[in-house]
Motif scaffolding. Structure first.
Motif, PDB file in Angstrom:
ATOM      1  N   GLY A 292       0.793  -1.215   0.000  1.00  0.00           N
ATOM      2  CA  GLY A 292       0.000   0.000   0.000  1.00  0.00           C
ATOM      3  C   GLY A 292       0.825   1.265   0.000  1.00  0.00           C
ATOM      4  N   VAL A 293       2.045   1.175  -0.512  1.00  0.00           N
ATOM      5  CA  VAL A 293       2.967   2.314  -0.570  1.00  0.00           C
ATOM      6  C   VAL A 293       3.558   2.398  -1.975  1.00  0.00           C
ATOM      7  N   GLY A 294       3.639   3.598  -2.497  1.00  0.00           N
ATOM      8  CA  GLY A 294       4.236   3.799  -3.812  1.00  0.00           C
ATOM      9  C   GLY A 294       5.433   4.721  -3.756  1.00  0.00           C
ATOM     10  N   PHE A 295       6.506   4.355  -4.480  1.00  0.00           N
ATOM     11  CA  PHE A 295       7.650   5.235  -4.700  1.00  0.00           C
ATOM     12  C   PHE A 295       7.453   5.851  -6.085  1.00  0.00           C
ATOM     13  N   HIS A 296       7.081   7.123  -6.154  1.00  0.00           N
ATOM     14  CA  HIS A 296       6.770   7.750  -7.437  1.00  0.00           C
ATOM     15  C   HIS A 296       8.000   8.429  -8.025  1.00  0.00           C
ATOM     16  N   GLY A 297       8.112   8.381  -9.366  1.00  0.00           N
ATOM     17  CA  GLY A 297       9.187   9.051 -10.074  1.00  0.00           C
ATOM     18  C   GLY A 297      10.451   8.224 -10.163  1.00  0.00           C
ATOM     19  N   SER A 298      11.441   8.771 -10.876  1.00  0.00           N
ATOM     20  CA  SER A 298      12.777   8.180 -11.021  1.00  0.00           C
ATOM     21  C   SER A 298      12.750   6.830 -11.735  1.00  0.00           C
ATOM     22  N   ASP A 299      11.816   6.642 -12.666  1.00  0.00           N
ATOM     23  CA  ASP A 299      11.697   5.366 -13.376  1.00  0.00           C
ATOM     24  C   ASP A 299      12.823   5.174 -14.390  1.00  0.00           C
ATOM     25  N   ILE A 300      13.454   4.010 -14.336  1.00  0.00           N
ATOM     26  CA  ILE A 300      14.350   3.582 -15.415  1.00  0.00           C
ATOM     27  C   ILE A 300      13.500   3.042 -16.566  1.00  0.00           C
ATOM     28  N   ARG A 301      12.585   2.141 -16.232  1.00  0.00           N
ATOM     29  CA  ARG A 301      11.671   1.546 -17.209  1.00  0.00           C
ATOM     30  C   ARG A 301      10.619   0.745 -16.433  1.00  0.00           C
ATOM     31  N   PHE A 302       9.632   0.219 -17.150  1.00  0.00           N
ATOM     32  CA  PHE A 302       8.712  -0.724 -16.528  1.00  0.00           C
ATOM     33  C   PHE A 302       8.666  -2.016 -17.340  1.00  0.00           C
ATOM     34  N   GLU A 303       8.318  -3.094 -16.657  1.00  0.00           N
ATOM     35  CA  GLU A 303       8.113  -4.384 -17.288  1.00  0.00           C
ATOM     36  C   GLU A 303       6.854  -5.002 -16.696  1.00  0.00           C
ATOM     37  N   LEU A 304       6.179  -5.848 -17.471  1.00  0.00           N
ATOM     38  CA  LEU A 304       5.005  -6.561 -16.983  1.00  0.00           C
ATOM     39  C   LEU A 304       5.447  -7.831 -16.270  1.00  0.00           C
ATOM     40  N   MET A 305       4.970  -8.024 -15.045  1.00  0.00           N
ATOM     41  CA  MET A 305       5.352  -9.171 -14.222  1.00  0.00           C
ATOM     42  C   MET A 305       4.146  -9.688 -13.457  1.00  0.00           C
TER      43      MET A 305
END
Length: 379
Positions: A292-305
């Motif tokens: 229930g916690v999100g770290f927003h920003g600073s994304d390198i990339r996303f992948e589907l898992m």
């Protein structure tokens, strides 16, 4: 909120478009105009390239050298990106050097920055000064001090004469700092299990925490943190932090400075504590999963898992991933289900300002350099 997530997703998709070709070469007197993300200060193009490599969305850069003559923008490092991963325009321009991120080159997360810069000041970020005979001695002191990341030494020809031989030790963050921490249903966040949170010491130590306790006043700095233990690590890394208070509701880490006294107050929802210095702390807290916690920003990339555990293992296996957020099927918008966002922030030594100044010498710690280089500078 939906618009924010779409923006984050687009940035992540763009990061997947980054060129996979490793291109470490510098292009002298060639400019990549426009498409700036931000500008930081660097003493040379090599350092600028490392900043671009560690900044999540940076794909290429232009560095303004000290021989630039059009205005006084010396030592500016412009970090840049485009959807294609390539500059839109290339133009000839005297006094600049351009190049590309080393992300495709599998770079080391902690590069050795061994260059020394004559007549260059790393302005600000001082936490300790003393007098020493040579810049080599100043650099050696910086290398041996856990908090020091760069230095400036004042030569014997400097004016005014009363600060000749002065060594300035300086600080910048070398541990991951999550830029935004928020409660968010359907999101799971955590850290790479290989994230470097402290230097290695032979002596183990236990941190001291005071639950439901605040330490009012003596404010130094407020930072987002995932837990009281994360806050304690931030306090331990900062040379001026004497104790801290962590507010769990807002995920706020309040660093405090008062070496003379510590006055505590019973306060629900606040954990205070003391830093650990010159010892190896228990960093098992980085293995905690924050539901229930999100770290927003600073994304390198996303992948589907398929699950948060796979996301965490993927982050841990990637040497440049420091923390992550995973979107579960409990999230309100199914368009983002199963997205694993890998994240990082800049952790190489980064002076807040670089400027020309006659008769001084500046440089970086050699903590991350090989033993032969350390021996060579120990004179």
């Amino acid at each position: 909120m939906r618009g924010y997530l779409i923006f984050v997703a687009l940035l992540s998709v763009c990061s997947l478009c980054f060129s996979s070709e490793c291109n470490p070469e510098f292009l002298e007197n060639e400019d990549f105009p426009g498409t700036d993300l931000l500008h930081l200060y660097s003493p040379d193009a090599e350092h600028c390239q490392h900043l671009c490599t560690q900044y999540p969305s940076c794909q290429f850069f232009t560095f303004i050298r000290p021989d630039w003559t059009r205005d006084n923008r010396h030592f500016y490092c412009y970090l840049k990106s485009t959807p294609s991963g390539q500059p839109n325009t290339r133009t000839a321009l005297l006094g600049v050097t351009s190049g590309f991120s080393l992300k495709p080159c599998n770079p080391t997360p902690e590069p050795c920055l061994s260059n020394v810069y004559e007549n260059v000041d790393f302005y600000g970020a001082d936490y300790k000064t003393f007098f020493t005979a040579t810049y080599e001695s100043c650099q050696r002191a910086c290398t041996q001090d856990p908090s020091c990341q760069f230095f400036t030494f004042v030569r014997d020809t400097f004016t005014p004469v009363n600060i000749r031989y002065k060594c300035h030790l300086k600080f910048s963050w070398t541990i991951p700092r999550t830029p935004v921490v928020q409660r968010k249903a359907g999101v799971v966040a955590g850290f790479s299990h290989e994230a470097k949170m402290s230097q290695n010491f032979d002596t183990a130590c236990q941190g001291k925490l005071f639950p439901n306790t605040a330490i009012p006043g003596n404010h130094l700095l407020a930072l987002p943190a995932a837990s009281a233990e994360h806050c304690q690590t931030l306090c331990s890394a900062h040379p001026s932090c004497t104790y801290f208070s962590f507010v769990s509701e807002s995920f706020t880490c309040n660093l405090k400075k008062n070496p003379n006294e510590m006055v505590i107050s019973a306060t629900a929802g606040v954990t205070s504590g003391l830093p650990h210095h010159y010892c190896q702390p228990d960093n098992n807290w980085i293995k905690l999963v924050h539901e229930g916690v999100g770290f927003h920003g600073s994304d390198i990339r996303f992948e589907l898992m398929d699950d948060a555990e796979t996301c965490q293992r993927t982050c841990t296996a990637n040497p440049n991933c420091q923390f992550y957020s995973y979107i579960t099927e409990a999230f309100h918008d199914q368009d983002y289900w199963r997205h694993c966002y890998l994240k990082r922030v800049i952790t190489i030594p980064s002076p807040p300002k670089v400027a020309k100044l006659a008769n001084v010498v500046s440089g970086f710690t050699l903590k991350h350099c090989d033993s032969a280089l350390l021996t060579h500078t120990d004179i």
